[in-house]
Enzyme design. Structure first.
Site, PDB file in Angstrom:
ATOM      1  N   SER A 194      -4.058 -11.770  -0.366  1.00  0.00           N
ATOM      2  CA  SER A 194      -2.944 -10.874  -0.665  1.00  0.00           C
ATOM      3  C   SER A 194      -2.681 -10.834  -2.165  1.00  0.00           C
ATOM      4  O   SER A 194      -2.530 -11.885  -2.804  1.00  0.00           O
ATOM      5  CB  SER A 194      -1.667 -11.317   0.056  1.00  0.00           C
ATOM      6  OG  SER A 194      -0.570 -10.500  -0.324  1.00  0.00           O
ATOM      7  N   SER A 195      -2.596  -9.619  -2.696  1.00  0.00           N
ATOM      8  CA  SER A 195      -2.231  -9.463  -4.104  1.00  0.00           C
ATOM      9  C   SER A 195      -0.774  -9.841  -4.342  1.00  0.00           C
ATOM     10  O   SER A 195      -0.363 -10.025  -5.494  1.00  0.00           O
ATOM     11  CB  SER A 195      -2.462  -8.018  -4.553  1.00  0.00           C
ATOM     12  OG  SER A 195      -1.585  -7.136  -3.872  1.00  0.00           O
ATOM     13  N   SER A 223      -6.017  -4.766  -3.123  1.00  0.00           N
ATOM     14  CA  SER A 223      -4.798  -4.032  -3.495  1.00  0.00           C
ATOM     15  C   SER A 223      -4.435  -4.198  -4.958  1.00  0.00           C
ATOM     16  O   SER A 223      -3.280  -4.436  -5.314  1.00  0.00           O
ATOM     17  CB  SER A 223      -3.619  -4.472  -2.608  1.00  0.00           C
ATOM     18  OG  SER A 223      -3.925  -4.304  -1.248  1.00  0.00           O
ATOM     19  N   GLU A 338      -3.438  -0.360   2.829  1.00  0.00           N
ATOM     20  CA  GLU A 338      -2.280  -0.009   3.643  1.00  0.00           C
ATOM     21  C   GLU A 338      -2.364   1.420   4.180  1.00  0.00           C
ATOM     22  O   GLU A 338      -1.626   1.795   5.094  1.00  0.00           O
ATOM     23  CB  GLU A 338      -0.992  -0.198   2.853  1.00  0.00           C
ATOM     24  CG  GLU A 338      -0.835   0.698   1.646  1.00  0.00           C
ATOM     25  CD  GLU A 338       0.292   0.221   0.745  1.00  0.00           C
ATOM     26  OE1 GLU A 338       1.185   1.033   0.452  1.00  0.00           O
ATOM     27  OE2 GLU A 338       0.282  -0.950   0.342  1.00  0.00           O
ATOM     28  N   ARG A 366      -4.756  -5.991  11.670  1.00  0.00           N
ATOM     29  CA  ARG A 366      -4.812  -4.545  11.833  1.00  0.00           C
ATOM     30  C   ARG A 366      -6.198  -4.047  12.247  1.00  0.00           C
ATOM     31  O   ARG A 366      -6.309  -3.025  12.927  1.00  0.00           O
ATOM     32  CB  ARG A 366      -4.354  -3.849  10.544  1.00  0.00           C
ATOM     33  CG  ARG A 366      -2.842  -3.907  10.358  1.00  0.00           C
ATOM     34  CD  ARG A 366      -2.384  -3.232   9.090  1.00  0.00           C
ATOM     35  NE  ARG A 366      -0.916  -3.238   9.017  1.00  0.00           N
ATOM     36  CZ  ARG A 366      -0.227  -2.962   7.926  1.00  0.00           C
ATOM     37  NH1 ARG A 366      -0.850  -2.653   6.798  1.00  0.00           N
ATOM     38  NH2 ARG A 366       1.097  -2.994   7.941  1.00  0.00           N
ATOM     39  N   ARG A 407       2.918   0.261  10.578  1.00  0.00           N
ATOM     40  CA  ARG A 407       1.809   1.187  10.330  1.00  0.00           C
ATOM     41  C   ARG A 407       0.971   1.427  11.586  1.00  0.00           C
ATOM     42  O   ARG A 407       0.371   2.492  11.744  1.00  0.00           O
ATOM     43  CB  ARG A 407       0.960   0.706   9.171  1.00  0.00           C
ATOM     44  CG  ARG A 407       1.765   0.575   7.879  1.00  0.00           C
ATOM     45  CD  ARG A 407       0.967   0.791   6.635  1.00  0.00           C
ATOM     46  NE  ARG A 407       1.735   0.404   5.462  1.00  0.00           N
ATOM     47  CZ  ARG A 407       2.649   1.160   4.854  1.00  0.00           C
ATOM     48  NH1 ARG A 407       2.900   2.366   5.341  1.00  0.00           N
ATOM     49  NH2 ARG A 407       3.300   0.734   3.796  1.00  0.00           N
ATOM     50  N   LYS A 432      11.013  -1.262   9.758  1.00  0.00           N
ATOM     51  CA  LYS A 432      10.636  -2.197   8.696  1.00  0.00           C
ATOM     52  C   LYS A 432      10.637  -1.513   7.334  1.00  0.00           C
ATOM     53  O   LYS A 432      11.106  -2.079   6.341  1.00  0.00           O
ATOM     54  CB  LYS A 432       9.253  -2.779   8.998  1.00  0.00           C
ATOM     55  CG  LYS A 432       8.772  -3.827   8.015  1.00  0.00           C
ATOM     56  CD  LYS A 432       7.429  -4.387   8.465  1.00  0.00           C
ATOM     57  CE  LYS A 432       7.061  -5.627   7.661  1.00  0.00           C
ATOM     58  NZ  LYS A 432       6.832  -5.355   6.244  1.00  0.00           N
TER      59      LYS A 432
END
Length: 450
Positions: A194-195, A223, A338, A366, A407, A432
């Site tokens: 994760s950035s 990202s 995303e 995801r 999403r 969210k």
């Protein structure tokens, strides 16, 4: 990791029947013809939460105009308030809620608990603030979010001399024992998952006594635009971030200016709305589209034409037009993970989306969720080590599970535009980042031309 192909969703059909009986399914509307819609969207979650953090660390009060009001932004407001920041709701011009006046505390105070919910920005951005506070701060999250990667932040703060009690889990819950100051210095982390780990450290770094020299040592950095966004919002408040080489950032100790700021609409949340022009045909415009931005969603202007759409910008309005025919794509989305759920929902022809292995660690896995749900509606999706391969098949109605992931819910709604009988389990997860989604989505279809 071996390729993994899904032929059916991993859910009990009886459970879906119980959801239907309880009225817990949202019937995704199907377009009756080409669309003709203008959409206004609430503020960017990424910008709102970054600006909230910096406003809480600034030299004086800041006004955030047209901020997002959602579960994620509410969690950030609650977190900063718990640390002593004063945040007031004041009248503004946004149809989505009031402006926010943020007054920093003279001294951040711990001896509190921060509930992160599902908000990745809260769980990654606020532990460095708790390290700057005086007293212990306990962090926790929803049960479904406790497994999200946090070890990088825990190890990073420990390397900077911060005392953290996590029982060796490297995950939530944990307690940061703040002493009112962080020395800072040189630090190497692996932010491959994760950035947000990089952004969280950079946002607080100007308040470290020696600033921060941060190195990323992982094979890849997902990202990257989100890190560029962090650097841009810091620069707008007078904080210089130097990048002497790729994967290294240098922040000297320096003041953070107070600033009144207009929050841009959330361009990533624009993805299902703009993609709807391809799914149903017609045209969809989003108002307030910025001329220049660091938001990942801006890449939609280049990505949607790959599927066959036409894109036009007129002033502050971006319009996507399509005859409803969708082209197959081979896309590297490493800088725009995303957007993957919405783009995967468009893949009616053979398509491959890669560079998105890191989205296994978001609100849900995801990749697995998309593959399972596409298969559950009769499609064919193969999970790759870093992406998805989707083969064309005739889809049918059925339950699309959201996995408590906003999403995933919106991508199911997008499929429902062209596939009758799709019902979303967990449409409430859209709160969210966009509580108004169900109403905005129905408004989108009011402009359909039979």
């Amino acid at each position: 990791m071996l390729e993994r192909k899904y032929s059916a969703p991993e859910f009990d059909p009886l459970a879906d029947e119980r959801l239907e009986a309880a009225g817990a399914l949202w019937a995704a509307p199907t377009a009756s013809g080409p669309l003709d819609a203008l959409v206004h969207l609430p503020g960017s979650k990424s910008l709102t939460n970054r600006e909230l953090v910096l406003a809480g660390l600034a030299e004086g009060p800041s006004l955030l105009r047209a901020p997002l009001h959602s579960q994620d932004s509410d969690r950030m407001v609650e977190a900063l308030t718990a640390l002593g920041t004063r945040i007031e709701r004041v009248p503004g011009d946004s149809p989505f809620g009031p402006d926010l006046l943020v007054t920093p505390a003279s001294e951040l105070t711990g001896s509190t608990t921060i509930e992160c919910g599902q908000a990745g920005t809260v769980m990654r951005f606020t532990p460095p603030l708790a390290a700057l506070a005086l007293g212990p701060t306990t962090f926790d999250a929803d049960d479904s979010a406790r497994g999200r990667p946090m070890g990088t932040m825990v190890d990073a703060l420990r390397s900077l001399g911060v005392d953290i009690a996590d029982d060796g889990r490297g995950a939530l819950p944990f307690t940061v024992h703040g002493t009112g100051a962080v020395v800072g210095g040189e630090l190497t982390i692996d932010a491959s998952r994760s950035s947000q780990f990089v952004s969280g450290l950079l946002l607080a770094a100007p308040r470290f006594e020696r600033g921060l020299v941060l190195h990323h040592a992982g094979e890849r950095l997902p990202s990257l635009p989100h890190i560029e966004m962090t650097i841009a919002v810091l620069a707008a408040r007078g904080v210089a971030v130097e990048a002497p080489e790729p994967g290294t950032w240098v922040v000297a100790p320096q003041p953070i200016r107070a600033r009144d700021v207009d929050i841009e609409p959330d361009l990533s949340n624009a993805a299902p709305f703009l993609a709807a022009a391809l799914a149903a045909g017609g045209r969809v415009a989003v108002a307030g589209w910025p001329r220049a931005t660091t938001q990942v969603g801006a890449q939609l202007a280049q990505l949607l034409p790959r599927f066959g759409a036409s894109v036009a910008v007129d002033g502050d309005r971006l319009t996507v037009s399509s005859d409803g025919r969708i082209s197959g794509v081979d896309l590297d989305l490493s800088a725009a993970g995303e957007l993957a759920p919405a783009l995967a929902a468009l893949a009616a022809t053979p398509s491959t989306l890669t560079g998105i292995g890191h989205i296994r660690h978001h609100e849900t896995d995801r990749l697995a969720a998309l593959a399972a749900e596409i298969a559950g509606l009769g499609g064919s999706a193969t999970e790759l080590p870093d992406g998805l391969r989707i083969e064309p098949r005739q889809l049918h109605g059925g339950v699309w599970h959201s996995y408590e992931d906003h999403r995933m819910a919106t991508s199911g709604a997008l499929i429902g535009l062209r596939v009758p009988g799709v019902a979303i389990a967990g449409i409430e997860s859209t709160a969210k980042t966009m509580p108004e989604f169900p109403e905005l989505w129905r408004d989108l279809l009011r402009g359909a031309r039979p």
